[in-house]
Every structure is written in structure tokens, then in C-alpha cells.
Design an enzyme around this catalytic site. Structure first.
Site, PDB file in Angstrom:
ATOM      1  NE  ARG A 147      17.036 -15.178  -8.270  1.00  0.00           N
ATOM      2  CZ  ARG A 147      17.117 -16.479  -8.578  1.00  0.00           C
ATOM      3  NH1 ARG A 147      16.068 -17.265  -8.431  1.00  0.00           N
ATOM      4  NH2 ARG A 147      18.242 -16.988  -9.042  1.00  0.00           N
ATOM      5  CB  ILE A 180      13.626 -27.655  -8.291  1.00  0.00           C
ATOM      6  CG1 ILE A 180      13.512 -26.934  -6.941  1.00  0.00           C
ATOM      7  CG2 ILE A 180      14.527 -26.877  -9.243  1.00  0.00           C
ATOM      8  CD1 ILE A 180      14.838 -26.852  -6.176  1.00  0.00           C
ATOM      9  CG  ASP A 181       7.519 -27.331  -7.333  1.00  0.00           C
ATOM     10  OD1 ASP A 181       6.967 -27.977  -8.249  1.00  0.00           O
ATOM     11  OD2 ASP A 181       7.490 -26.085  -7.275  1.00  0.00           O
ATOM     12  CG  HIS A 189      16.275 -23.805 -12.792  1.00  0.00           C
ATOM     13  ND1 HIS A 189      15.793 -22.659 -12.189  1.00  0.00           N
ATOM     14  CD2 HIS A 189      16.872 -23.384 -13.940  1.00  0.00           C
ATOM     15  CE1 HIS A 189      16.087 -21.604 -12.939  1.00  0.00           C
ATOM     16  NE2 HIS A 189      16.736 -22.028 -14.004  1.00  0.00           N
ATOM     17  CB  CYS A 199      27.856 -43.778 -12.830  1.00  0.00           C
ATOM     18  SG  CYS A 199      26.624 -44.133 -11.540  1.00  0.00           S
ATOM     19  CB  CYS A 256      26.179 -43.904  -6.567  1.00  0.00           C
ATOM     20  SG  CYS A 256      25.749 -44.776  -8.088  1.00  0.00           S
ATOM     21  CG  ASP A 288      -4.346 -16.388  -7.878  1.00  0.00           C
ATOM     22  OD1 ASP A 288      -3.699 -17.337  -8.361  1.00  0.00           O
ATOM     23  OD2 ASP A 288      -4.687 -16.337  -6.694  1.00  0.00           O
TER      24      ASP A 288
END
Length: 269
Positions: A35, A103-104, A139, A150, A172, A255
Site C-alpha cells: 500500500r 509474506i517474504d 498472510h 490436497c 501438484c 527506524d
């Protein structure tokens, strides 16, 4: 430094402590936020990454995902000082878990580095990994791919190589279902078990540390509020103001790569 030392004392005396991290923790490593003016969604159409599009057009979805992933997860990404400090706090037993909106996969990489460098070996009291329960990925994780049929998982690089070679969507190995990035897409619910565990830990925490999160995305944003409602000490480290600053016991508008290592070092003294 007085406030750093005071916050460190709170962590030292806590029976249970939890951290929540957002995009501001990974930004110093070069991971762009989703964002904001320079975020990913200023360059890409969010509708292209909806779970319903994946179901309708999995091949086309993967074509767009490969482009986004290249911008999001550069091959040279490494954990920064904030990731390392949080991993050290968890390894030392000062954090029961790290809940992340990112998500990294950089928290787990930082934990692996901490494990290799920790001369204490088995004396370490904690750790950060999804398998151990010390890392809760609200996330998901874009470094994995999962079969929606599966549940089989594989490394995202494997799925990426298949897709780049023309296997769209990548399939898969177990049931031949379409693989999907193991990150929560628009239209998907957060992992139920992960969210439930995060809420339990938040409710039981004596100290809740927020790092690099604007606290504007639900349901993660409600976790520190729930902890504060139950009397937890709330520590917020973020460059920008958050909706919970007025309720926080300690606010560091600073920071994360400087404040979190300073907090860790104060705990070591």
C-alpha cells in the site's frame, strides 16, 4: 535510551511476550510495501490477484504472479537488523512468538542465521520457525506454493520454474491439482489456526511489541488492542503514527533497524 531500557525491563520481567511485524520491518531489506504511493498496488491491479481469478484463470493468474513476485521478492533479499534482533529475542526466550503480516520469509531466514551463529546451541530457549510455532504467518508465505486440492506444498522456486517453462498453471505432484502461491489472496480468509493462535497469545501476553506496522489492516490490527484491553504493556516501534499510539506505554517513532537492536542489546546487559 532510558525509554529503551525501560521497555527492555518490561520484556525481561514478562511471563509472556508477543511481537507483531508489518511491512516496515521488511522495507529496509528492499521489500516494497503493498500500500501507499510507491506500493505494489500502485503498479499492479489488485483484482488480478483475487482467489476467484485464480480459480477461473489459473494460467493467466500465474503469468501475472510471476511478474509481481519478481518485483516483490528480489533474489538478493536478506534479513536486516530488525529481523535479526527479533530472531535473537525469540531465541533468548524473550518472545513467545512473532506474528507477521509479511509474506517474504525473511523472519525464518533470520532465525536460521541466528541458529548458526548462536554458540549456546541447545541452551537456546526459543526460536522462530513456522514448524516450531514460534512464527505465525497471518498472510502466508510467498516462498511456498500449495495445492488447493490436497494441501501438498513445494518450494515456490520449483513452482516458478515450472510456470516459466510453460507449465501454466504448475501442477501438484500428488493429485495434479493447480498449485497456488501460499500467500493469502484477495477473497481468501486468513489461515484459521494461525489467527486463532495469534489471538490466544495476544490475550495471554504481558508485553505486546508492534514493529513496522501501521495497524490499519484487520484482523492483525486488533491483536495489540486485545492485548492492551487485558492489561498488556504495549510497545510500538514505527516511523509513522498508528491508531494505537495513544494507548501504547512506549512509542518509538523511529527506524526499526535501530530501535529493535537497541532493545535486544539492552536486554543482554
Amino acid at each position: 535510551m532510558d525509554r529503551i531500557e525501560a521497555a527492555a525491563r518490561e520484556l525481561r520481567e514478562a511471563d509472556a511476550a508477543l511481537a507483531l511485524t508489518g511491512a516496515g520491518v521488511s522495507a529496509p531489506s528492499g521489500v516494497p510495501p503493498f500500500r501507499g504511493e510507491d506500493g505494489i498496488w500502485s503498479e499492479y491491479d489488485p483484482d488480478a490477484f483475487d482467489v476467484w481469478r485464480f480459480r477461473r484463470e489459473p494460467g493467466e493468474f500465474w503469468t501475472d504472479w510471476l511478474e509481481l513476485r519478481a518485483d516483490l521478492l528480489d533474489a538478493d533479499l536478506e534479513p536486516n537488523a530488525a529481523h535479526r534482533a527479533l530472531a535473537d529475542l525469540a531465541t533468548a526466550g524473550r518472545l513467545d512468538a512473532i506474528v507477521t503480516q509479511n509474506i517474504d520469509g525473511l523472519h525464518e531466514e533470520a532465525a536460521a542465521l541466528a541458529d548458526r551463529e548462536d554458540a549456546r546451541g541447545d541452551a537456546a530457549r526459543g526460536g522462530v520457525s513456522a514448524d516450531s510455532g514460534g512464527l505465525i504467518e497471518l498472510h502466508g508465505n510467498a516462498r511456498r506454493a500449495v495445492c488447493r486440492n490436497c494441501g501438498w506444498t513445494t518450494d515456490a522456486d520449483d513452482a516458478r520454474e515450472r510456470a516459466e517453462s510453460g507449465d501454466l498453471p504448475p501442477r501438484c505432484d500428488v493429485c495434479d491439482g493447480a498449485l497456488k502461491p501460499d500467500a493469502v489472496l484477495f477473497g481468501e480468509q486468513l489461515p484459521r489456526d494461525a489467527l486463532a493462535r495469534a489471538r490466544r497469545l495476544a490475550a495471554d501476553s504481558d508485553v505486546f511489541l508492534v514493529a513496522g506496522s501501521s495497524l490499519t489492516v484487520e484482523p492483525a490490527a486488533s491483536l495489540p488492542a486485545e492485548a492492551a484491553d487485558r492489561g498488556a504493556t504495549l510497545v510500538v516501534v514505527n516511523l509513522d503514527e498508528t491508531p494505537l499510539d495513544s494507548r501504547a506505554d512506549y512509542v518509538f517513532r523511529a527506524d526499526v533497524t535501530e530501535t529493535l537492536p537497541a532493545l535486544r542489546d539492552a536486554l543482554r546487559e
